[in-house]
Design an enzyme around this catalytic site. Structure first.
Site, mmCIF file in Angstrom:
data_model
loop_
_atom_site.group_PDB
_atom_site.id
_atom_site.type_symbol
_atom_site.label_atom_id
_atom_site.label_comp_id
_atom_site.label_asym_id
_atom_site.label_seq_id
_atom_site.Cartn_x
_atom_site.Cartn_y
_atom_site.Cartn_z
ATOM 1 N N GLY A 1 -6.942 26.685 47.701
ATOM 2 C CA GLY A 1 -5.740 26.797 46.891
ATOM 3 C C GLY A 1 -5.344 25.463 46.269
ATOM 4 O O GLY A 1 -4.908 25.405 45.117
ATOM 5 N N ASN B 1 5.869 28.959 51.011
ATOM 6 C CA ASN B 1 5.094 29.035 52.245
ATOM 7 C C ASN B 1 5.954 28.884 53.498
ATOM 8 O O ASN B 1 5.618 29.403 54.550
ATOM 9 C CB ASN B 1 3.985 27.972 52.246
ATOM 10 C CG ASN B 1 4.444 26.609 51.756
ATOM 11 O OD1 ASN B 1 5.310 26.510 50.889
ATOM 12 N ND2 ASN B 1 3.879 25.563 52.326
ATOM 13 N N GLN C 1 0.565 32.155 48.813
ATOM 14 C CA GLN C 1 1.209 32.924 49.880
ATOM 15 C C GLN C 1 1.507 34.364 49.469
ATOM 16 O O GLN C 1 1.873 35.182 50.309
ATOM 17 C CB GLN C 1 2.515 32.242 50.305
ATOM 18 C CG GLN C 1 2.314 30.893 50.982
ATOM 19 C CD GLN C 1 1.598 30.982 52.326
ATOM 20 O OE1 GLN C 1 1.437 32.063 52.902
ATOM 21 N NE2 GLN C 1 1.133 29.850 52.822
ATOM 22 N N GLY D 1 -8.474 31.904 49.876
ATOM 23 C CA GLY D 1 -9.085 32.935 50.706
ATOM 24 C C GLY D 1 -8.529 33.010 52.118
ATOM 25 O O GLY D 1 -8.286 34.094 52.647
ATOM 26 N N HIS D 2 -8.311 31.854 52.731
ATOM 27 C CA HIS D 2 -7.989 31.871 54.163
ATOM 28 C C HIS D 2 -6.552 32.301 54.439
ATOM 29 O O HIS D 2 -6.169 32.421 55.606
ATOM 30 C CB HIS D 2 -8.293 30.517 54.817
ATOM 31 C CG HIS D 2 -7.301 29.430 54.552
ATOM 32 N ND1 HIS D 2 -6.378 29.041 55.480
ATOM 33 C CD2 HIS D 2 -7.088 28.663 53.472
ATOM 34 C CE1 HIS D 2 -5.642 28.053 54.975
ATOM 35 N NE2 HIS D 2 -6.066 27.816 53.758
ATOM 36 N N THR E 1 -22.525 23.980 43.290
ATOM 37 C CA THR E 1 -23.176 25.226 43.693
ATOM 38 C C THR E 1 -22.150 26.180 44.287
ATOM 39 O O THR E 1 -21.287 25.773 45.056
ATOM 40 C CB THR E 1 -24.294 24.931 44.713
ATOM 41 O OG1 THR E 1 -25.286 24.137 44.066
ATOM 42 C CG2 THR E 1 -24.942 26.214 45.235
ATOM 43 N N CYS F 1 0.562 21.938 56.088
ATOM 44 C CA CYS F 1 0.049 20.891 55.206
ATOM 45 C C CYS F 1 0.946 19.669 55.197
ATOM 46 O O CYS F 1 0.611 18.656 54.618
ATOM 47 C CB CYS F 1 -0.109 21.429 53.799
ATOM 48 S SG CYS F 1 -1.244 22.802 53.759
#
Lengths: 391, 391
Positions: B71, B150, B178, B199-200, B236, B324
């Protein structure tokens, strides 16, 4: 069909040992390492353990390792960190054969007020050291030279570069994405300031990389966010992949000798036999200073893409250049910088091995490829015209 | 001991279904999607499939999705893309309660020649819309406002913002890290130009994110390198995690109703009962416009860190603010911007639920927490002095 995978400079198989080490960190120990609770804190300790393993592979200290999402991010971070930390300096020096993550970034920066020198290489891909030295200035903020070339495997004289650059007080970054795990690296002996690496080139998964930053090097984060990586890279840590990269560091360290003996001799056998059996096949690059796993061979007067497609029928996976520049029909910038003639550059195939390759695989390529080249040449107008062969 | 995990805004458990979808892409289908051979090409098709799944979750087209590493990278990419694509504009507008990936980047940019307006919020965390409108200028390159906070779960009026900003022709980025997976999002109905997700936070692994970029939005890559993501993000592709994010998109879409019924009612029960049983417990933020899974409760006159440590003894995992920004003993910038008094901000605990939480877990917290708070208050000089309680 199991592939005959000879494209390990594009990406490698995740070692089963590595996957096994990662697995608990998806559904079981899924805490955020920044959390106050034990459930997250435990994960934080595993990250430190992985950091130590990776540091050991490089002869570095754990606190000199910054985890990133890939080699390209490491390259971007190194160059931007040097420029932001030395805002008065406006010159960048690099080579003409770097990976797109360095080359394209430098080309972008050249449009935004920086002066960039792209040092040429000779026909064997060797760096023009005199040109390089002549172009260092007091305004040079960073020198970025890859450790080993992804297409040819040619190794740059990193020790010499480190000596010259540290004497001039110029920050030295090396993109070692292709070198780490294949050749010994010790940052205690070689005075590199920053070094990029990528997990998926050494049997860790895609999506994880790292940047070594020598203690004392001025630094400024590229990805700005939370306090992670001691304020050097924002974003929640990619826990499972970091742990995978730690395990992979041990894995490649344990296989380093095999890489430089068995794999190297398989590569040499493949190369020697192909050049012997196929007329007008030329090895690209300096064979005296090369990664043990890489062979770049030009099959003159045929199209690399056609060779790949016909090899694909037998499950043989290789590359016509860097995977990062594919999708374009231009010969690679690396081969062009080396002055490889058009007719040879277009027919170049890169074979890149890993410890999972075997001798029977080599034998199969040596059996299958010569008739493929011969058949393609019967269709090539250049072949008959130029060489008088009828294949 | 299995944790009682109430820290899902920090990170979520990878859904077993998601891990299962990812597994083949580590040791088996490990090809590079950029490769010419079928072995790599097959992987490329799976990435496109994941891109479609994620696009479907947002009401977007697959080509509007750019995969990133997290994110924070999505946030950095959106803001830098807007600035680089509109170099004549030097003003950024955002709020005082953004995630560090937006806040710290904007603070950095403020030092490098940009003008940044941080729009205030009221005591319930609601955006001061009049202030915002008054500070929009023709020089505004980008407006960045989070979808949902958040720490408090407070939802900003994204539809209104989209209307105001698109009318003024200002690029609108929303950090929806969120919100995605918890509340319905449809970019066909809401005119957002760029949207960040991670994603997490939605049961995919750490280390994968995405940026939605509306078709036609001027764009410039943040991470410069190879041709991946149609030239919009070098590096990649993180194949396994991209496939995981695709699977997780389906997963959260299927559980959206449950999130907004069962999970919401569990959250409400937890909150109501804690506030009932514990004196001087106050809910932070606008309870009328909130994520269904988040509850931020201030337990006055105690330290959040002490509460976390004592809950940790029972395996209860929560947070005292954003993961964070942890590591700092300062009350969070979000609560300070809301004007939450020092004595309340310091004792704030965030509970954030997921579909894996159950009613017995709620009951256990409701049983264990009141005596913890009572015990901590007996040790707090502020408690007795201020309230005359003896706990």
């Amino acid at each position: 069909m199991n592939p005959l995978y000879f494209d390990n400079n594009a990406t490698t198989r995740v070692a089963p040992e590595v996957l096994e080490a990662m697995l608990p960190y998806f559904t079981e120990y899924y805490g955020n390492p920044s959390s106050m609770h034990t459930f997250g804190g435990t994960v934080g300790r595993q990250i430190n353990d992985a950091r130590t393993k990776l540091a050991d592979l490089l002869g570095a200290s754990p606190e000199e390792i910054v985890f990133t999402s890939c080699g390209s991010e490491s390259d971007n971070t190194a160059i931007m960190a040097a420029l932001r930390s030395n805002p008065e300096k406006k010159h960048i020096i690099t080579s003409r054969v770097e990976h797109p993550a360095v080359k394209n970034l430098c080309e972008y920066l050249a449009k935004t007020g920086y002066r960039v020198t792209f040092v040429p290489v000779d026909h064997k891909g060797r760096l023009d050291m005199e040109y390089l030295i002549r172009h260092l200035t007091d305004d040079t903020a960073i020198a970025s030279f890859m450790w080993a070339n992804n297409e040819t495997g040619v190794i740059f004289p990193i020790d010499d570069l480190a000596g010259i650059l540290s004497e001039r007080g110029i920050i030295f970054h090396t993109d070692a994405v292709q070198a780490v795990g294949k050749v010994p690296i010790d940052v205690k002996k070689t005075r590199i300031d920053m070094l990029s690496l990528s997990g998926h080139k050494l049997h860790a998964p895609k999506g994880i990389g790292a940047l070594y930053v020598r203690k004392g090097t001025k630094f400024s984060p590229f990805l700005i966010g939370g306090h992670q990586e001691k304020g050097r890279r924002g974003g929640t840590e990619n826990v499972a992949s970091i742990i995978g990269l730690g395990r992979a560091s041990d894995f490649v360290a344990a296989h380093m000798t095999e890489e430089n003996t068995r794999i190297k001799s398989l590569r040499d056998k493949l190369e020697t036999q192909l050049v012997q059996k196929i007329p007008n096949a030329l090895v690209n690059g300096d064979t005296d200073n090369r990664l043990p796993n890489t062979s770049s061979i030009a099959f003159e007067f045929v199209e690399g893409e056609s060779i790949l497609l016909m090899m694909n029928e037998f499950g043989i996976c290789a590359s016509s250049g860097s995977a990062c520049t594919s999708g374009s029909l231009e010969p690679s910038h690396v081969l062009r910088a080396m002055g490889v003639p058009f007719t040879a550059a277009h027919g170049t195939i890169r074979f890149s091995l890993s410890i999972y390759n075997t001798e029977p695989e080599i034998d199969l390529i040596v059996e299958k490829l010569p008739p493929i080249i011969a058949r393609l040449r019967t269709m090539s107008p250049f072949w008959k015209d130029t060489c008088g062969h009828t294949a």
